[in-house]
Design a protein around this motif. Structure first.
Motif, PDB file in Angstrom:
ATOM      1  N   LEU A   1       0.861  -1.183   0.000  1.00 34.92           N
ATOM      2  CA  LEU A   1       0.000   0.000   0.000  1.00 34.92           C
ATOM      3  C   LEU A   1       0.897   1.232   0.000  1.00 34.92           C
ATOM      4  N   ARG A   2       0.846   1.988  -1.077  1.00 34.30           N
ATOM      5  CA  ARG A   2       1.634   3.214  -1.187  1.00 34.30           C
ATOM      6  C   ARG A   2       0.848   4.368  -0.573  1.00 34.30           C
ATOM      7  N   VAL A   3       1.460   5.017   0.381  1.00 30.27           N
ATOM      8  CA  VAL A   3       0.802   6.083   1.142  1.00 30.27           C
ATOM      9  C   VAL A   3       1.182   7.425   0.539  1.00 30.27           C
ATOM     10  N   PRO A   4       0.209   8.311   0.244  1.00 31.74           N
ATOM     11  CA  PRO A   4       0.552   9.640  -0.289  1.00 31.74           C
ATOM     12  C   PRO A   4       1.370  10.444   0.717  1.00 31.74           C
ATOM     13  N   PRO A   5       2.139  11.415   0.246  1.00 28.84           N
ATOM     14  CA  PRO A   5       2.982  12.197   1.178  1.00 28.84           C
ATOM     15  C   PRO A   5       2.184  12.980   2.202  1.00 28.84           C
ATOM     16  N   GLU A   6       0.945  13.383   1.861  1.00 34.74           N
ATOM     17  CA  GLU A   6       0.167  14.193   2.807  1.00 34.74           C
ATOM     18  C   GLU A   6      -0.538  13.367   3.872  1.00 34.74           C
ATOM     19  N   VAL A   7      -0.389  12.053   3.835  1.00 30.92           N
ATOM     20  CA  VAL A   7      -1.031  11.166   4.803  1.00 30.92           C
ATOM     21  C   VAL A   7       0.021  10.634   5.763  1.00 30.92           C
ATOM     22  N   THR A   8      -0.334  10.595   7.052  1.00 34.24           N
ATOM     23  CA  THR A   8       0.571  10.110   8.095  1.00 34.24           C
ATOM     24  C   THR A   8       0.002   8.834   8.693  1.00 34.24           C
ATOM     25  N   LEU A   9       0.821   7.785   8.722  1.00 29.59           N
ATOM     26  CA  LEU A   9       0.445   6.508   9.317  1.00 29.59           C
ATOM     27  C   LEU A   9       1.204   6.304  10.614  1.00 29.59           C
ATOM     28  N   THR A  10       0.482   5.875  11.659  1.00 30.67           N
ATOM     29  CA  THR A  10       1.103   5.644  12.961  1.00 30.67           C
ATOM     30  C   THR A  10       0.586   4.338  13.532  1.00 30.67           C
ATOM     31  N   LEU A  11       1.490   3.509  14.042  1.00 34.61           N
ATOM     32  CA  LEU A  11       1.103   2.262  14.703  1.00 34.61           C
ATOM     33  C   LEU A  11       0.827   2.537  16.170  1.00 34.61           C
ATOM     34  N   ILE A  12      -0.334   2.114  16.650  1.00 35.89           N
ATOM     35  CA  ILE A  12      -0.714   2.297  18.052  1.00 35.89           C
ATOM     36  C   ILE A  12      -0.181   1.115  18.841  1.00 35.89           C
ATOM     37  N   PRO A  13       0.675   1.323  19.843  1.00 36.18           N
ATOM     38  CA  PRO A  13       1.205   0.186  20.619  1.00 36.18           C
ATOM     39  C   PRO A  13       0.095  -0.471  21.424  1.00 36.18           C
TER      40      PRO A  13
ATOM     41  N   ALA B   1      -3.388   4.301  13.087  1.00 39.72           N
ATOM     42  CA  ALA B   1      -3.963   5.646  13.030  1.00 39.72           C
ATOM     43  C   ALA B   1      -3.546   6.302  11.725  1.00 39.72           C
ATOM     44  N   VAL B   2      -4.523   6.840  11.005  1.00 37.15           N
ATOM     45  CA  VAL B   2      -4.296   7.483   9.714  1.00 37.15           C
ATOM     46  C   VAL B   2      -4.814   8.907   9.794  1.00 37.15           C
ATOM     47  N   SER B   3      -3.999   9.859   9.431  1.00 25.78           N
ATOM     48  CA  SER B   3      -4.397  11.270   9.428  1.00 25.78           C
ATOM     49  C   SER B   3      -4.018  11.883   8.093  1.00 25.78           C
ATOM     50  N   GLY B   4      -4.909  12.746   7.608  1.00 21.79           N
ATOM     51  CA  GLY B   4      -4.692  13.373   6.309  1.00 21.79           C
ATOM     52  C   GLY B   4      -5.351  14.732   6.236  1.00 21.79           C
ATOM     53  N   PRO B   5      -5.492  15.292   5.044  1.00 20.26           N
ATOM     54  CA  PRO B   5      -6.066  16.634   4.908  1.00 20.26           C
ATOM     55  C   PRO B   5      -7.516  16.731   5.364  1.00 20.26           C
ATOM     56  N   LEU B   6      -8.294  15.641   5.256  1.00 18.55           N
ATOM     57  CA  LEU B   6      -9.723  15.699   5.579  1.00 18.55           C
ATOM     58  C   LEU B   6     -10.048  15.241   6.983  1.00 18.55           C
ATOM     59  N   GLY B   7      -9.089  14.645   7.697  1.00 16.39           N
ATOM     60  CA  GLY B   7      -9.380  14.194   9.053  1.00 16.39           C
ATOM     61  C   GLY B   7      -8.473  13.061   9.464  1.00 16.39           C
TER      62      GLY B   7
ATOM     63  N   ASP C   1      -7.665   6.367   1.539  1.00 17.55           N
ATOM     64  CA  ASP C   1      -8.447   7.072   0.515  1.00 17.55           C
ATOM     65  C   ASP C   1      -9.449   8.036   1.136  1.00 17.55           C
ATOM     66  N   GLY C   2      -9.987   7.679   2.300  1.00 19.39           N
ATOM     67  CA  GLY C   2     -10.980   8.533   2.936  1.00 19.39           C
ATOM     68  C   GLY C   2     -10.412   9.848   3.430  1.00 19.39           C
ATOM     69  N   VAL C   3      -9.249   9.800   4.083  1.00 12.57           N
ATOM     70  CA  VAL C   3      -8.665  11.039   4.598  1.00 12.57           C
ATOM     71  C   VAL C   3      -8.025  11.859   3.486  1.00 12.57           C
ATOM     72  N   THR C   4      -7.872  11.271   2.306  1.00 14.19           N
ATOM     73  CA  THR C   4      -7.283  12.001   1.177  1.00 14.19           C
ATOM     74  C   THR C   4      -8.351  12.626   0.281  1.00 14.19           C
ATOM     75  N   ASP C   5      -9.281  11.815  -0.205  1.00 14.36           N
ATOM     76  CA  ASP C   5     -10.302  12.292  -1.143  1.00 14.36           C
ATOM     77  C   ASP C   5     -11.705  12.273  -0.560  1.00 14.36           C
ATOM     78  N   GLY C   6     -11.974  11.423   0.425  1.00 14.31           N
ATOM     79  CA  GLY C   6     -13.317  11.291   0.961  1.00 14.31           C
ATOM     80  C   GLY C   6     -14.186  10.396   0.092  1.00 14.31           C
ATOM     81  N   TYR C   7     -15.383  10.121   0.576  1.00 15.03           N
ATOM     82  CA  TYR C   7     -16.326   9.259  -0.127  1.00 15.03           C
ATOM     83  C   TYR C   7     -17.655   9.987  -0.300  1.00 15.03           C
ATOM     84  N   THR C   8     -18.286   9.754  -1.432  1.00 19.33           N
ATOM     85  CA  THR C   8     -19.587  10.329  -1.747  1.00 19.33           C
ATOM     86  C   THR C   8     -20.503   9.220  -2.230  1.00 19.33           C
TER      87      THR C   8
END
Length: 293
Positions: free
Chosen positions: A80-92, A120-126, A182-189
């Motif tokens: 899974l390639r993560v965009p640069p604006e998205v941050t991935l964090t492993l919760i211990p 935990a995933v954080s991006g431009p939308l949340g 995909d949700g925190v980057t583009d969102g869903y409609t």
């Protein structure tokens, strides 16, 4: 011509084809001749060299036949390639795992990733979080422009790919993490369409005042019942009514958006005779003809 037959115990033997009209004495004579056949001797030697617990059997050509080993998940094995604006964090993990899980994690941490309570995933939308089972192994490789990987790469694995439950959840976990990215980057409609005479939808926003603090908007639906259907829009979902018979649901959590659309649909599912009801997305239904007299 000889036939390789296999018994219920797993052993194999050569036999000659015996038509039902062949006398029994002649059948026994042909079976006795098989012991001197070269194929029978080679098969017997190879079978005796196998361990007694082996489930494989040998043909007259000396080839081994065995059951296919469990295949890895095609979806779960994909990176899974993560965009640069998205941050991935492993919760211990909050609580220590069982000793067996700890020993397994130490042995597999270098090859399959570390144990984590969630992602935990954080991006431009949340931001979103996903809890992980104990057998999940997640590895996040940081970006390395020199090696041709400008963005982080996430890999998902399981502790024991031969286990049925772990293998079935392997691809599901990878898909859920991909949906969050995909949700925190583009969102869903998700569009919802009301088809029917008199079907209407209105959005009721919370009024002003102390009683409206923390209140959520409500969706009022007229779907042919004796009373209007009032549904509270869940938190994290944005509902819009651009037309009386059209609803648009938006959000970053695909599960919440689609679940709310399913809650609306269940009050008037599409029926095939008049093709009326609540249609979600690009849903269609094949028309049926009624009874003819």
């Amino acid at each position: 011509m000889f036939i390789l037959a296999r018994s219920s115990a797993g052993s194999c033997r050569l036999r000659a084809p015996s038509p039902p009209f062949l006398p029994r004495a002649l059948q026994l004579e042909q079976e006795n001749k098989l012991h001197d056949h070269p194929a029978w001797l080679s098969t017997t030697r190879l079978r005796m060299s196998l361990p007694s617990s082996s489930s494989s059997f040998v043909s007259s050509a000396g080839r081994f036949f065995s059951s296919t080993p469990p295949a890895a998940s095609r979806v779960g094995s994909r990176i899974l390639r993560v965009p640069p604006e998205v941050t991935l964090t492993l919760i211990p993990p909050l609580l220590p795992s069982s000793p067996a899980i700890q020993q397994e994690a130490v042995a597999d941490s270098l090859t399959q990733g570390a144990i984590a309570a969630g992602v935990a995933v954080s991006g431009p939308l949340g931001a979103l979080q996903l809890p992980l089972p104990e057998f999940a192994r997640v590895t996040i490789t940081p970006p390395n422009p020199t090696s041709g990987a400008p963005e982080p790469i996430l890999r998902v694995a399981v502790a024991n790919p031969k286990d049925k439950q772990q293998r079935s959840m392997w691809g599901t976990l990878r898909t859920l993490i991909g949906n969050m990215v995909d949700g925190v980057t583009d969102g869903y409609t998700v569009p919802v369409k009301l088809v029917g005479v008199g079907y209407r939808a209105t959005l009721e926003m919370p009024g002003k005042g102390d009683d409206a603090k923390g209140a959520l908007p409500r969706l009022s639906l007229k779907l042919g019942h004796s009373h209007p259907i009032v549904l509270t829009v869940p938190e994290g979902v944005v509902a819009k009514v651009p037309a009386p018979q059209r609803i648009v649901l938006q959000g970053i959590d695909l599960n919440k958006v689609t679940q709310f659309a399913a809650d609306i649909r269940k009050w008037r599912p599409p029926e095939p005779y008049n093709q009326k009801g609540v249609f979600v997305g690009d849903e269609t239904i094949k028309k049926k003809e009624g009874k003819k007299r």
